[in-house]
Design a protein around this motif. Sequence first.
Motif, PDB file in Angstrom:
ATOM      1  N   PRO A 152       0.856  -1.184   0.000  1.00 50.97           N
ATOM      2  CA  PRO A 152       0.000   0.000   0.000  1.00 50.97           C
ATOM      3  C   PRO A 152       0.895   1.239   0.000  1.00 50.97           C
ATOM      4  O   PRO A 152       2.065   1.169   0.387  1.00 50.97           O
ATOM      5  CB  PRO A 152      -0.779  -0.132   1.311  1.00 50.97           C
ATOM      6  N   THR A 153       0.374   2.353  -0.407  1.00 54.59           N
ATOM      7  CA  THR A 153       1.197   3.557  -0.498  1.00 54.59           C
ATOM      8  C   THR A 153       1.722   3.988   0.869  1.00 54.59           C
ATOM      9  O   THR A 153       1.168   3.628   1.915  1.00 54.59           O
ATOM     10  CB  THR A 153       0.399   4.704  -1.158  1.00 54.59           C
ATOM     11  N   THR A 154       2.775   4.758   0.872  1.00 51.65           N
ATOM     12  CA  THR A 154       3.537   5.043   2.082  1.00 51.65           C
ATOM     13  C   THR A 154       2.764   5.828   3.142  1.00 51.65           C
ATOM     14  O   THR A 154       3.141   5.805   4.317  1.00 51.65           O
ATOM     15  CB  THR A 154       4.818   5.814   1.744  1.00 51.65           C
ATOM     16  N   TYR A 155       1.716   6.564   2.763  1.00 54.52           N
ATOM     17  CA  TYR A 155       1.000   7.362   3.765  1.00 54.52           C
ATOM     18  C   TYR A 155      -0.118   6.584   4.464  1.00 54.52           C
ATOM     19  O   TYR A 155      -0.805   7.124   5.323  1.00 54.52           O
ATOM     20  CB  TYR A 155       0.445   8.666   3.160  1.00 54.52           C
ATOM     21  N   THR A 156      -0.322   5.312   4.105  1.00 49.80           N
ATOM     22  CA  THR A 156      -1.353   4.518   4.777  1.00 49.80           C
ATOM     23  C   THR A 156      -0.842   4.000   6.121  1.00 49.80           C
ATOM     24  O   THR A 156       0.359   3.797   6.315  1.00 49.80           O
ATOM     25  CB  THR A 156      -1.781   3.310   3.922  1.00 49.80           C
ATOM     26  N   THR A 178      -0.305   0.249  -4.232  1.00 45.81           N
ATOM     27  CA  THR A 178      -1.716   0.606  -4.387  1.00 45.81           C
ATOM     28  C   THR A 178      -2.043   1.867  -3.579  1.00 45.81           C
ATOM     29  O   THR A 178      -1.406   2.149  -2.555  1.00 45.81           O
ATOM     30  CB  THR A 178      -2.634  -0.531  -3.915  1.00 45.81           C
ATOM     31  N   ARG A 179      -3.056   2.592  -4.008  1.00 50.03           N
ATOM     32  CA  ARG A 179      -3.437   3.849  -3.341  1.00 50.03           C
ATOM     33  C   ARG A 179      -4.037   3.585  -1.972  1.00 50.03           C
ATOM     34  O   ARG A 179      -3.741   4.279  -1.007  1.00 50.03           O
ATOM     35  CB  ARG A 179      -4.432   4.628  -4.209  1.00 50.03           C
ATOM     36  N   LEU A 180      -4.897   2.571  -1.869  1.00 47.98           N
ATOM     37  CA  LEU A 180      -5.515   2.208  -0.601  1.00 47.98           C
ATOM     38  C   LEU A 180      -4.981   0.855  -0.136  1.00 47.98           C
ATOM     39  O   LEU A 180      -4.707  -0.029  -0.951  1.00 47.98           O
ATOM     40  CB  LEU A 180      -7.046   2.127  -0.748  1.00 47.98           C
ATOM     41  N   SER A 181      -4.858   0.698   1.172  1.00 39.76           N
ATOM     42  CA  SER A 181      -4.342  -0.556   1.721  1.00 39.76           C
ATOM     43  C   SER A 181      -5.207  -1.750   1.340  1.00 39.76           C
ATOM     44  O   SER A 181      -4.704  -2.848   1.102  1.00 39.76           O
ATOM     45  CB  SER A 181      -4.240  -0.449   3.241  1.00 39.76           C
ATOM     46  N   SER A 182      -6.527  -1.541   1.259  1.00 38.05           N
ATOM     47  CA  SER A 182      -7.430  -2.650   0.956  1.00 38.05           C
ATOM     48  C   SER A 182      -7.269  -3.167  -0.476  1.00 38.05           C
ATOM     49  O   SER A 182      -7.637  -4.306  -0.774  1.00 38.05           O
ATOM     50  CB  SER A 182      -8.880  -2.223   1.186  1.00 38.05           C
TER      51      SER A 182
END
Length: 267
Positions: A152-156, A178-182
Motif C-alpha cells: 500500500p502507499t507510504t501514507y497509509t 496501491t493507493r488504498l491498503s485494501s
Amino acid sequence: MRKNILSVSIMCVTVVAILAVFSVRNVGAQNVIKYSCSAQIYEALEKVRLDAFTQRTGLKIEVHVCSSSTAVNQLVNGYTDLASTAWRLSPLHKQDGYYETVFSRDPVAIVVNTRNPVTDITTDILKDVFAGEITNWKELSGSDEPILVVLPTTYTASYKNFSRNVMGYKKMNYDIMTRLSSKVMEIVDRFPWAISFIAEGAATHSHVKTLRVDGRNPMDMGYPYYQVFSFVTKGKPTGVVKEFIDDLLSGPGREIMKERRITPYYE
C-alpha cells in the motif's frame, strides 16, 4: 383593518412554515453521521456493520473510505463527524482536543494467492522478501517463480505499521503499490506469485490466503504483528456519534466484530 389582519396571518403562516422546514432539516442533519473510515477497517468490519446499524437505528451513515491519515485530516478540517484509523492518534492531536476510542487489536496478515503452495514464512525471511533480498519463491520451498511484492502507499497506516513493527524501518522494495491498503488484496488475488499484508479481519473475508508466521496463524496466541484500530472524535463522543461507537463497544455491533474475527481491545 381586514387587510392588516390578513397580512399578519400570512406572515405568521410563512414564519411557521419556515420554522417547520428548519426543524425538519435539523432533525435530518442529526440523523446522518459523516464518517471518514480507514480502508482496512472498512474491509474488516464496517462494510457489514454500517448497513446493520442503519437498519437497527434509522441513522444514516455517509461513509468516505480513505487512508487513516486522510480520515483524521478530514475530521480536523471539519468535513466529517467521525474518523476511524489504524494508526494511533498523535499527542499533538490529543493536545488540540481530539479524542481516541480504541476498539480493536487486529493481527497483520501476510497474504498470498490461493494457488501459491507456500503456507509458512519465518520473520527473517519475511523481512528479506520485503527488502528485496529474496526474490524467488523457491527460496521459500515454493515454485521457481519471481516474488511480486505489493505494498500500500507510504501514507497509509498499513504501510507505516508494517514498516515500523515488521521491518524496523528498513527500506522496502516493491513491484506494485496501491493507493488504498485494501486494494492489495485485489492485486494478490489477480497475480499467483504476489505477496502483501493487510488486517486479518479484511483478509479473512477475501479471496486470498494467509501465511503462518514462525508457525503461528494470525489468531494464535503469540502471533507477533498487530495493529490498533480506533475511532477519533473532536472531544469525547456525544449524541448520535456516541451511539454509533457504543454500538460497537457494547451493543449489537460487538457481535458483528466477533463474527468478523476482530479482537476487542482493552487498555
